[in-house]
Design an enzyme around this catalytic site. Structure first.
Site, PDB file in Angstrom:
ATOM      1  N   THR A  13       0.817  -1.222   0.000  1.00 47.72           N
ATOM      2  CA  THR A  13       0.000   0.000   0.000  1.00 47.72           C
ATOM      3  C   THR A  13       0.844   1.262   0.000  1.00 47.72           C
ATOM      4  O   THR A  13       0.453   2.285  -0.562  1.00 47.72           O
ATOM      5  CB  THR A  13      -0.929  -0.031   1.243  1.00 47.72           C
ATOM      6  OG1 THR A  13      -1.835  -1.109   1.070  1.00 47.72           O
ATOM      7  CG2 THR A  13      -1.709   1.249   1.413  1.00 47.72           C
ATOM      8  N   SER A  56       1.463  -7.314  -1.056  1.00 46.37           N
ATOM      9  CA  SER A  56       2.149  -8.371  -0.312  1.00 46.37           C
ATOM     10  C   SER A  56       1.422  -9.719  -0.258  1.00 46.37           C
ATOM     11  O   SER A  56       2.057 -10.729   0.040  1.00 46.37           O
ATOM     12  CB  SER A  56       2.588  -7.886   1.067  1.00 46.37           C
ATOM     13  OG  SER A  56       1.541  -7.840   1.974  1.00 46.37           O
ATOM     14  N   ASP A  88       0.233  -6.824   4.757  1.00 43.15           N
ATOM     15  CA  ASP A  88      -0.488  -8.095   4.944  1.00 43.15           C
ATOM     16  C   ASP A  88       0.425  -9.271   5.302  1.00 43.15           C
ATOM     17  O   ASP A  88       0.070 -10.119   6.116  1.00 43.15           O
ATOM     18  CB  ASP A  88      -1.289  -8.445   3.679  1.00 43.15           C
ATOM     19  CG  ASP A  88      -2.498  -7.535   3.499  1.00 43.15           C
ATOM     20  OD1 ASP A  88      -2.822  -6.787   4.437  1.00 43.15           O
ATOM     21  OD2 ASP A  88      -3.112  -7.577   2.415  1.00 43.15           O
TER      22      ASP A  88
HETATM   23  N1  ASP Z   1      -2.881  -5.332   0.730  1.00 41.43           N
HETATM   24  C1  ASP Z   1      -1.761  -4.496   0.985  1.00 41.43           C
HETATM   25  C2  ASP Z   1      -0.466  -5.295   0.926  1.00 41.43           C
HETATM   26  O1  ASP Z   1      -0.176  -6.008   1.873  1.00 41.43           O
HETATM   27  C3  ASP Z   1      -1.892  -3.879   2.307  1.00 41.43           C
HETATM   28  C4  ASP Z   1      -0.739  -3.026   2.688  1.00 41.43           C
HETATM   29  O2  ASP Z   1       0.249  -2.906   2.017  1.00 41.43           O
HETATM   30  O3  ASP Z   1      -0.830  -2.455   3.738  1.00 41.43           O
HETATM   31  O4  ASP Z   1       0.250  -5.166  -0.017  1.00 41.43           O
END
Ligand code: ASP
Length: 324
Positions: A13, A56, A88
């Site tokens: 993110t 992730s 994640d």
């Molecule tokens: N879904 C995202 C990931 O883990 C969440 C994040 O980065 O905070 O890449």
């Protein structure tokens, strides 16, 4: 003299923006933005290396090993490394690197709970904090660190505890190592146990099964059918499971599959306490290993690394039982 810090970007993110109508997705400007981030320049001499730009959930144990190799290779030319990652699976990647890295120089993971399009961005502050920690003399020899929300945690202890809050990353069992306040890096404790398993080989044929009331052995039988090397069972409380799982467990033990019990509770150790069918003591007597206070996803990573290093069940069991 300014410290030389390498920022390795992997995605997450922190490198994403809202892009209508697709939702929050990776954005390829992140590495470039980091190079031009004025606050970072004041603190250290920054270099940026893009390892990947993935959410992730796309991270895999094999990619984690590649990242571990990259860090050991690149760190020779830097005082410390910061790794940006999705939240994640961050705790799994940080833990694998903590086990396998040779370097004692600071390696610090950071991330963001909010994407680049949200109000109250946490990413820039987290990166600045992580760079401060990576450049601090006192960060050496503490294992892989995780910096989020002005807090410093050990990769061994940290977990993502909340799906949305910026203070999601915590070490519920043992607490944080230190803080950044407001620009000083302050440590309160050191991890007494810093576990290392030096290898750059893993075996990914390890399963993680979470126990729930009334569960039977069908997932264990599926694991047996695919010749799994080890199964981590996230058991209840002190390490107890439904007795309806026992016939499948016996079948797995007969095939010399390593079975490790950890607790599905957030904190605390599993111990050989209960002697009833399915209790921790009963399971230990059968040859099941009790996995201390590690959580299920970290124990799965540890078993991948152990099987990579030793290649056979008996040496892996010996390591787990004797702690070496
Ligand atoms: N879904 C995202 C990931 O883990 C969440 C994040 O980065 O905070 O890449």
């Amino acid at each position: 003299m300014k410290k030389k810090i390498l920022i390795i970007t992997t995605g997450g993110t922190i490198a994403m923006k809202h892009n209508s109508p697709f939702g929050v997705i990776p954005n390829d400007e992140f590495a470039l933005q980091l190079k031009r981030f004025p606050k970072l320049d004041e603190i250290a001499k920054i270099d940026v290396y893009e390892f990947s730009n993935i959410p992730s959930p796309f991270m895999t144990p094999n990619k984690m090993v590649e990242l571990s190799k990259t860090v050991d290779k690149k760190i020779k030319n830097f005082d410390g490394i910061v790794i940006t990652h999705g939240t994640d699976t961050l705790e799994e990647t940080a833990y694998l690197l903590n086990l396998t890295l040779k370097t004692t120089k600071p390696v610090v993971f950071t991330a963001a709970m909010r994407s680049g399009s949200e109000l109250g961005l946490d990413g820039p502050r987290n990166i600045v904090g992580a760079v401060r920690v990576a450049g601090a003399q006192r960060s050496k020899g503490r294992g892989v660190l995780v910096v989020m929300n002005d807090e410093i945690d050990s990769a061994q202890d940290v977990v993502k505890t909340d799906s949305g809050k910026t203070d999601s990353f915590m070490s519920p069992s043992l607490g944080l190592l230190g803080i950044i306040d407001p620009d000083r890096v302050i440590y309160y404790r050191k991890s007494e146990i810093l576990e290392k398993i030096y290898t750059k080989k893993i075996d990914t044929n390890i399963e993680l099964i979470k126990c729930a009331s009334g569960m039977d052995g069908k997932f264990i039988d599926t694991a047996i059918a695919k010749s799994t090397k080890a199964i981590v069972l996230e058991a209840f409380g002190r390490g107890n499971i439904p007795k309806t799982m026992l016939p499948a467990i016996d079948r797995a033990l007969k095939k010399n599959i390593v079975i490790v019990i950890v607790s599905r509770t957030q904190t605390g150790r599993v111990i050989p306490e209960y002697g009833y069918e399915g209790g921790g003591l009963f399971l230990q007597k059968k040859g099941i290993i009790l996995g201390g206070n590690l959580d299920g996803s970290k124990m799965r990573i540890k078993l991948m690394v152990l099987f990579g290093k030793y290649g056979n069940a008996n040496d892996v069991k010996k390591h787990l039982i004797e702690g070496k």
